[in-house]
Design a protein around this motif. Structure first.
Motif, PDB file in Angstrom:
ATOM      1  N   ARG A 285       1.903  10.912   2.665  1.00  0.00           N
ATOM      2  CA  ARG A 285       1.889   9.686   3.674  1.00  0.00           C
ATOM      3  C   ARG A 285       0.676  10.210   4.831  1.00  0.00           C
ATOM      4  O   ARG A 285       0.425  11.471   5.028  1.00  0.00           O
ATOM      5  CB  ARG A 285       3.058   9.737   4.401  1.00  0.00           C
ATOM      6  CG  ARG A 285       4.220   8.981   3.521  1.00  0.00           C
ATOM      7  CD  ARG A 285       5.556   8.791   3.966  1.00  0.00           C
ATOM      8  NE  ARG A 285       6.617   8.057   3.387  1.00  0.00           N
ATOM      9  CZ  ARG A 285       7.191   8.481   2.392  1.00  0.00           C
ATOM     10  NH1 ARG A 285       7.127   9.991   2.247  1.00  0.00           N
ATOM     11  NH2 ARG A 285       7.926   7.727   1.780  1.00  0.00           N
TER      12      ARG A 285
ATOM     13  N   GLU B 179       2.982  10.618   9.907  1.00  0.00           N
ATOM     14  CA  GLU B 179       4.067  11.141   9.080  1.00  0.00           C
ATOM     15  C   GLU B 179       3.612  12.227   8.186  1.00  0.00           C
ATOM     16  O   GLU B 179       4.586  12.843   7.598  1.00  0.00           O
ATOM     17  CB  GLU B 179       4.801   9.818   8.241  1.00  0.00           C
ATOM     18  CG  GLU B 179       5.363   9.103   9.274  1.00  0.00           C
ATOM     19  CD  GLU B 179       5.798   7.609   8.432  1.00  0.00           C
ATOM     20  OE1 GLU B 179       6.286   7.731   7.389  1.00  0.00           O
ATOM     21  OE2 GLU B 179       5.514   6.482   8.928  1.00  0.00           O
TER      22      GLU B 179
ATOM     23  N   LEU C 227      -5.785   1.258  10.320  1.00  0.00           N
ATOM     24  CA  LEU C 227      -4.866   1.496  10.852  1.00  0.00           C
ATOM     25  C   LEU C 227      -3.683   0.819  10.215  1.00  0.00           C
ATOM     26  O   LEU C 227      -2.488   1.551  10.036  1.00  0.00           O
ATOM     27  CB  LEU C 227      -4.874   1.473  12.299  1.00  0.00           C
ATOM     28  CG  LEU C 227      -5.858   2.469  13.082  1.00  0.00           C
ATOM     29  CD1 LEU C 227      -5.892   2.068  14.362  1.00  0.00           C
ATOM     30  CD2 LEU C 227      -5.595   3.869  12.828  1.00  0.00           C
ATOM     31  N   ALA C 228      -3.760  -0.658  10.020  1.00  0.00           N
ATOM     32  CA  ALA C 228      -2.778  -1.202   9.438  1.00  0.00           C
ATOM     33  C   ALA C 228      -2.279  -0.604   7.958  1.00  0.00           C
ATOM     34  O   ALA C 228      -1.240  -0.511   7.405  1.00  0.00           O
ATOM     35  CB  ALA C 228      -3.144  -2.880   9.567  1.00  0.00           C
TER      36      ALA C 228
ATOM     37  N   LYS D  48      -0.377   2.675   7.819  1.00  0.00           N
ATOM     38  CA  LYS D  48       0.963   2.234   8.124  1.00  0.00           C
ATOM     39  C   LYS D  48       1.778   1.464   6.916  1.00  0.00           C
ATOM     40  O   LYS D  48       2.815   1.804   6.397  1.00  0.00           O
ATOM     41  CB  LYS D  48       1.446   1.369   9.404  1.00  0.00           C
ATOM     42  CG  LYS D  48       2.544   0.966   9.599  1.00  0.00           C
ATOM     43  CD  LYS D  48       2.976   0.038  10.855  1.00  0.00           C
ATOM     44  CE  LYS D  48       4.542  -0.101  11.143  1.00  0.00           C
ATOM     45  NZ  LYS D  48       5.540  -0.296   9.992  1.00  0.00           N
TER      46      LYS D  48
ATOM     47  N   ASN E 194       2.351   4.219   4.170  1.00  0.00           N
ATOM     48  CA  ASN E 194       3.264   5.241   4.336  1.00  0.00           C
ATOM     49  C   ASN E 194       4.502   4.181   4.033  1.00  0.00           C
ATOM     50  O   ASN E 194       5.387   4.759   3.399  1.00  0.00           O
ATOM     51  CB  ASN E 194       3.386   5.536   5.837  1.00  0.00           C
ATOM     52  CG  ASN E 194       2.316   6.532   5.984  1.00  0.00           C
ATOM     53  OD1 ASN E 194       1.543   7.004   5.203  1.00  0.00           O
ATOM     54  ND2 ASN E 194       2.167   6.900   7.425  1.00  0.00           N
ATOM     55  N   ASP E 195       4.860   3.011   4.489  1.00  0.00           N
ATOM     56  CA  ASP E 195       5.949   2.285   4.389  1.00  0.00           C
ATOM     57  C   ASP E 195       6.315   1.941   2.974  1.00  0.00           C
ATOM     58  O   ASP E 195       7.500   1.910   2.406  1.00  0.00           O
ATOM     59  CB  ASP E 195       5.832   0.846   5.072  1.00  0.00           C
ATOM     60  CG  ASP E 195       5.775   1.126   6.648  1.00  0.00           C
ATOM     61  OD1 ASP E 195       6.334   2.013   7.237  1.00  0.00           O
ATOM     62  OD2 ASP E 195       5.432   0.176   7.236  1.00  0.00           O
TER      63      ASP E 195
END
Length: 257
Positions: free
Chosen positions: A111, A115, A135-136, A139, A142-143
Motif C-alpha cells: 500500500r 498506509e 492521489l485519487a 487511495k 490501497n482500498d
C-alpha cells in the motif's frame, strides 16, 4: 481504478470463490473462470516458474471480465511484490508468513503512504494506463488491495493471532500440505493436530475481523471449511481439475459398451 470484487464482497461479509492457476496461462483463462462464476483467480509464481511478464498478460486478459487477478509470489521480498502490484494484481499472497513483524512489512509494501511504503508509478497497468489524479489512484489502490498471509508452518501457526491482528493483512490462508509437513503429520488432514490448527486459524481471523482462506479440491471439503468459518475458497488447481475431468471422461468411454 476498477474495484476489486473480492474486497467488496468480504467487506459485506460474503464468501468469495475462485481458482488457483499453476499451468494454463492462456488468453481465455480469466474469461472462462468469470463465466464459471469465480470472483478471483490466484496465479502461482512460487512453484510454477512463471514471472512478471506472464502475470502482466493475465492482468490484461482479466480486464472487462469482472474477475479479480491475484498472485502468490515466491517469497517475502519487496522486489518480488512491487512489480506484481504495478502489473495490476488486485491481491497478493505471500508464503510462509511466521511473525507479526513480517506481516507488517508485507502489508506496508502493498500500500501507498500513509498506509504503507509502496513505490509510486502511474500510467501503468495497475491503473489501466489512465493519466488522472495520482492521489485519487493511491487511495483507490490501497482500498482495493487484498493481502493474504499464508499460514503454513508451525511458527506461523503459533503466531497466527498476532499475524491476523496486523493492520493491512486481510486474509489468513491455510497452506495445508506445508502445514502438516511442518507439524510432522504429513498429509494427515484428519489428525487432531491439524484439526486444531484449522480452528486456531479460523478463530484468529474471526477475532480480528479478517477472512480465513483455503484451497479445496472438491465440493465436500469446501463445504466443510465454509462450515468451519472460512470465507475465501479457491476451488481446485487448473491442471488437476482438467486432468480429473479428462480421466473421468476417458475412463467412462473405455467402459462404454
Amino acid at each position: 481504478m476498477r474495484e476489486n470484487p473480492v474486497r467488496t464482497k468480504i467487506a459485506r461479509g460474503e464468501p468469495v470463490f475462485g481458482h488457483m492457476a499453476f499451468e494454463f496461462f492462456t488468453p481465455g483463462l480469466c474469461q472462462i473462470l468469470a463465466n464459471a462464476g469465480a470472483d478471483f483467480v490466484l496465479f502461482d509464481t512460487e512453484h510454477s516458474g512463471v514471472g512478471v511478464e506472464a502475470m502482466k498478460q493475465q492482468v490484461a486478459y482479466a480486464r472487462g471480465t469482472g474477475l479479480a487477478p491475484m498472485v502468490r509470489v515466491p517469497g517475502c521480498h519487496y522486489h518480488l511484490i512491487g512489480p506484481m502490484l504495478d502489473a495490476g494484481m488486485m491481491g497478493l499472497m505471500v508464503p510462509m508468513v511466521e511473525t507479526a513483524e513480517q506481516a507488517a512489512r508485507i502489508a506496508s509494501w502493498c500500500r501507498y503512504r500513509p498506509e504503507g511504503v509502496r513505490g509510486l508509478a502511474f500510467g501503468m497497468p495497475h491503473d489501466d494506463y489512465d493519466l488522472g489524479d495520482h492521489l485519487a489512484k493511491m487511495k483507490a489502490a490501497n482500498d482495493r488491495m487484498v493481502v493474504i498471509a499464508l499460514i503454513e508452518t508451525a511458527a506461523g501457526l503459533e503466531n497466527v493471532d498476532a499475524i491476523m491482528a496486523t493492520p493491512g493483512i486481510d486474509i489468513g490462508w491455510v497452506g495445508h500440505f506445508d502445514l502438516t509437513n511442518s507439524l510432522g503429520i504429513d498429509g494427515q488432514f484428519d489428525h487432531p493436530l491439524y484439526k486444531a490448527a484449522i480452528k486456531k486459524v479460523a478463530d484468529a481471523c474471526k477475532r480480528h475481523g479478517k477472512v480465513a482462506g483455503f484451497l479445496c479440491g472438491d465440493v465436500k471439503t469446501g463445504r466443510q471449511y465454509l462450515k468451519a468459518g472460512f470465507g475465501a475458497l479457491a476451488y481446485g488447481v487448473d491442471s488437476v481439475v482438467f486432468q480429473q475431468a479428462m480421466k473421468a471422461g476417458i475412463d467412462g468411454l473405455r467402459g462404454a459398451k
